[in-house]
Design a protein around this motif. Structure first.
Motif, short mmCIF file in Angstrom:
data_model
loop_
_atom_site.label_atom_id
_atom_site.label_comp_id
_atom_site.label_asym_id
_atom_site.label_seq_id
_atom_site.Cartn_x
_atom_site.Cartn_y
_atom_site.Cartn_z
N LYS A 31 13.46 0.45 27.93
CA LYS A 31 13.68 1.44 27.13
C LYS A 31 12.84 0.86 25.85
CE LYS A 31 16.73 3.73 23.99
NZ LYS A 31 18.31 4.07 23.85
N GLU A 32 13.30 -0.05 25.17
CA GLU A 32 12.99 -0.79 24.07
C GLU A 32 11.53 -1.39 24.37
OE1 GLU A 32 14.80 -1.33 20.72
OE2 GLU A 32 16.10 0.58 22.12
N THR A 33 11.06 -1.68 25.03
CA THR A 33 10.15 -1.89 25.48
C THR A 33 8.68 -0.90 25.57
OG1 THR A 33 10.31 -3.68 26.20
CG2 THR A 33 8.16 -2.65 27.18
N LYS A 34 9.26 0.17 26.06
CA LYS A 34 8.54 1.58 25.77
C LYS A 34 8.16 1.99 24.35
CE LYS A 34 8.48 6.01 28.23
NZ LYS A 34 8.99 6.94 28.75
N ARG A 35 9.47 2.26 23.34
CA ARG A 35 9.05 2.40 22.29
C ARG A 35 8.47 1.58 21.25
NH1 ARG A 35 14.54 0.33 18.47
NH2 ARG A 35 13.59 1.11 16.85
N TYR A 36 8.53 -0.17 21.50
CA TYR A 36 8.31 -1.01 21.17
C TYR A 36 5.95 -0.33 21.32
CZ TYR A 36 5.27 -5.22 20.03
OH TYR A 36 4.46 -6.71 19.47
N ASN A 37 5.79 -0.23 22.45
CA ASN A 37 4.44 0.39 22.82
C ASN A 37 4.17 1.41 22.81
OD1 ASN A 37 4.26 -2.29 24.72
ND2 ASN A 37 4.91 -1.13 26.34
N ALA A 38 4.88 2.89 21.92
CA ALA A 38 4.75 3.85 21.75
C ALA A 38 4.45 3.35 20.44
CB ALA A 38 5.61 4.67 21.93
N LEU A 39 4.98 2.86 19.56
CA LEU A 39 5.29 2.66 18.34
C LEU A 39 3.60 1.47 17.95
CD1 LEU A 39 6.33 2.52 15.23
CD2 LEU A 39 7.52 -0.18 15.92
N ASP A 40 3.69 0.81 18.89
CA ASP A 40 2.22 -0.11 18.09
C ASP A 40 0.47 1.05 18.65
OD1 ASP A 40 0.68 -2.48 18.23
OD2 ASP A 40 0.01 -2.52 20.78
N LYS A 41 0.48 1.38 19.71
CA LYS A 41 -0.37 2.81 19.99
C LYS A 41 -0.30 4.00 19.16
CE LYS A 41 -2.12 6.08 22.90
NZ LYS A 41 -2.31 7.09 24.46
N GLU A 42 1.13 4.08 17.91
CA GLU A 42 0.45 4.83 17.33
C GLU A 42 0.52 4.61 15.46
OE1 GLU A 42 3.89 6.91 14.11
OE2 GLU A 42 4.54 6.18 15.41
N ILE A 43 0.80 2.84 15.32
CA ILE A 43 0.15 2.49 14.22
C ILE A 43 -1.75 1.52 14.71
CG2 ILE A 43 -0.15 -0.04 13.14
CD1 ILE A 43 2.68 -0.52 13.98
N ARG A 44 -2.13 1.28 15.63
CA ARG A 44 -3.61 0.75 16.08
C ARG A 44 -4.33 2.93 15.71
NH1 ARG A 44 -3.82 -0.77 21.93
NH2 ARG A 44 -1.29 0.45 21.93
N VAL A 45 -4.19 4.08 16.50
CA VAL A 45 -4.43 5.10 16.59
C VAL A 45 -4.68 5.30 14.24
CG1 VAL A 45 -4.18 7.53 16.52
CG2 VAL A 45 -3.85 5.59 18.89
N LEU A 46 -3.37 5.18 14.00
CA LEU A 46 -3.94 5.21 13.10
C LEU A 46 -4.71 4.38 11.86
CD1 LEU A 46 0.19 5.89 12.12
CD2 LEU A 46 -1.95 7.42 10.96
#
Length: 82
Positions: A31-46
């Motif tokens: 769950k935390e890995t999924k959250r981390y990956n989503a946050l990383d993707k959000e930052i990269r897109v921004l």
């Protein structure tokens, strides 16, 4: 560098087997890995879109990512040492 990949696999290549094992066998780590990956993707897109958010908001996102990465890394170390 903008748009840089900070995935766990990229950040901790020496822990790939441990990451896969924990994702498969530890629901909380998964769950935390999924959250981390989503946050990383959000930052990269921004970042790639020129950061269409306030600087302070971007700093907060990056701080969240760093704190989560630290927690996941600590868990990886515990698992690998056992």
């Amino acid at each position: 560098m903008l748009g840089e990949d900070h995935s766990l696999a990229n950040e901790f290549p020496d822990y790939l087997d441990t990451i896969k094992n924990l994702v498969s066998n530890d629901p909380e780590f998964a769950k935390e890995t999924k959250r981390y990956n989503a946050l990383d993707k959000e930052i990269r897109v921004l970042e790639l879109q020129g950061g269409p958010i306030e600087d302070e908001a971007m700093v907060q996102l990056k701080l969240q990512r760093a704190e989560l990465k630290d927690a996941l890394y600590q868990r990886l170390q515990v698992e690998q040492d056992s």
